[in-house]
Scaffold this motif. Structure first.
Motif, mmCIF file in Angstrom:
data_model
loop_
_atom_site.group_PDB
_atom_site.id
_atom_site.type_symbol
_atom_site.label_atom_id
_atom_site.label_comp_id
_atom_site.label_asym_id
_atom_site.label_seq_id
_atom_site.Cartn_x
_atom_site.Cartn_y
_atom_site.Cartn_z
ATOM 1 N N ALA A 8 0.833 -1.210 0.000
ATOM 2 C CA ALA A 8 0.000 0.000 0.000
ATOM 3 C C ALA A 8 0.865 1.257 0.000
ATOM 4 N N ALA A 9 2.002 1.193 0.697
ATOM 5 C CA ALA A 9 2.899 2.349 0.784
ATOM 6 C C ALA A 9 3.702 2.551 -0.497
ATOM 7 N N LEU A 10 3.928 1.465 -1.227
ATOM 8 C CA LEU A 10 4.760 1.520 -2.445
ATOM 9 C C LEU A 10 3.982 0.969 -3.646
ATOM 10 N N PRO A 11 2.882 1.613 -4.008
ATOM 11 C CA PRO A 11 2.016 1.066 -5.065
ATOM 12 C C PRO A 11 2.650 1.042 -6.447
ATOM 13 N N ASN A 12 3.704 1.860 -6.662
ATOM 14 C CA ASN A 12 4.313 1.941 -7.990
ATOM 15 C C ASN A 12 5.416 0.909 -8.210
ATOM 16 N N LEU A 13 5.734 0.152 -7.167
ATOM 17 C CA LEU A 13 6.778 -0.866 -7.293
ATOM 18 C C LEU A 13 6.149 -2.220 -7.611
ATOM 19 N N ILE A 14 6.899 -3.032 -8.365
ATOM 20 C CA ILE A 14 6.414 -4.387 -8.651
ATOM 21 C C ILE A 14 6.598 -5.248 -7.409
ATOM 22 N N GLU A 15 5.906 -6.384 -7.377
ATOM 23 C CA GLU A 15 5.868 -7.212 -6.166
ATOM 24 C C GLU A 15 7.254 -7.659 -5.726
ATOM 25 N N ASP A 16 8.102 -8.053 -6.669
ATOM 26 C CA ASP A 16 9.450 -8.526 -6.306
ATOM 27 C C ASP A 16 10.256 -7.435 -5.611
ATOM 28 N N GLN A 17 10.076 -6.181 -6.049
ATOM 29 C CA GLN A 17 10.792 -5.071 -5.420
ATOM 30 C C GLN A 17 10.307 -4.853 -3.991
ATOM 31 N N VAL A 18 8.997 -4.967 -3.792
ATOM 32 C CA VAL A 18 8.426 -4.818 -2.448
ATOM 33 C C VAL A 18 8.934 -5.931 -1.538
ATOM 34 N N ILE A 19 8.984 -7.153 -2.072
ATOM 35 C CA ILE A 19 9.474 -8.300 -1.290
ATOM 36 C C ILE A 19 10.926 -8.085 -0.886
ATOM 37 N N ASN A 20 11.742 -7.564 -1.801
ATOM 38 C CA ASN A 20 13.155 -7.306 -1.493
ATOM 39 C C ASN A 20 13.300 -6.255 -0.395
#
Length: 242
Positions: free
Chosen positions: A48-60
């Motif tokens: 929710a905080a980083l909606p413009n990032l792809i899932e892999d980036q959020v996971i990292n």
């Protein structure tokens, strides 16, 4: 008189050992269950905080935060926060008796505030080590309330589910009692299996455990008696006390 004193000492020792064991079981369960809940909520909050990032980036980013001490710090936050909460709300025995006490302890023990501070520390560490860039760090700090709200919602959901599980156990205990009075072993067996199933995924609360243990002892007594309900009063009383 001496034998009486020895008997009293033994009983006190058994009660103390049981209380310590229950404390550890409750602590381990909450540490594990709330830990998983918060871990899951952190995913939701970061997305929710980083909606413009792809899932892999959020996971990292999440893994980076966990590795900078959030994972280990969370254990201490949960344990110390709950202990502080117990003291504030006056859990005299040191052990929770119901889910309402757990909810109050988490709220009054400052668990969410401590998680918020832990996030600040780990985000700063990650930024200082250049593991996340300054812009991501800034976004995370600005969106921290979103993350904490996500964690709060998931914790409340988990505790609500715990309450539902306890209510199911209580219902199955009542079903067992009805079947027992009707000498319906098939009905008893069905209720007993459901009790055991829900106990495995429910926080161990003293009243719930004692009732389930009494049922287990009587159930097995009848089962080992060839499903014959003709057991002596002494056997029944002993089974209820074990």
């Amino acid at each position: 008189m001496e034998n009486l004193e020895i008997g009293t000492e033994l009983k006190n020792e058994i009660n103390n050992n049981y209380s310590v064991k229950l404390y550890e079981e409750q602590k381990n369960f909450l540490q594990s269950d709330l830990g998983k809940t918060i871990n899951s909520a952190l995913d939701i909050g970061l997305k929710a905080a980083l909606p413009n990032l792809i899932e892999d980036q959020v996971i990292n980013i999440k893994n980076t935060i966990l590795e900078q001490g959030f994972k280990e710090g969370l254990k201490e936050v949960i344990n110390s926060g709950i202990d502080i909460g117990k003291s504030i709300i006056g859990v005299a025995t040191g052990n929770f008796e119901n889910i309402s006490q757990v909810q109050l302890a988490i709220k009054n023990g400052g668990v969410l505030d401590s998680i918020s501070k832990l996030l600040d520390v780990t985000i700063n560490l990650a930024k200082n080590k250049n593991l996340i860039n300054t812009s991501i760090s800034k976004i995370l700090k600005q969106s921290k309330n979103t993350i904490i709200n996500s964690i709060s919602d998931k914790v409340e959901e988990t505790l609500t589910n715990q309450l539902k599980s306890i209510e199911k156990i209580e219902n199955y205990c009542e079903n067992w009692e009805i079947s027992y009075k009707n000498q319906d072993f098939k009905g008893m067996e069905k209720a007993y299996k459901n009790i055991k199933n829900y106990l495995n995924k429910t926080i161990p609360l003293e009243n719930t455990i004692n009732e389930a243990r009494k049922i287990e002892n009587i159930h097995n007594l009848i089962k080992n008696n060839g499903k014959d309900f003709n057991i002596s009063i002494e056997e029944k009383i002993l089974a209820e006390r074990l």
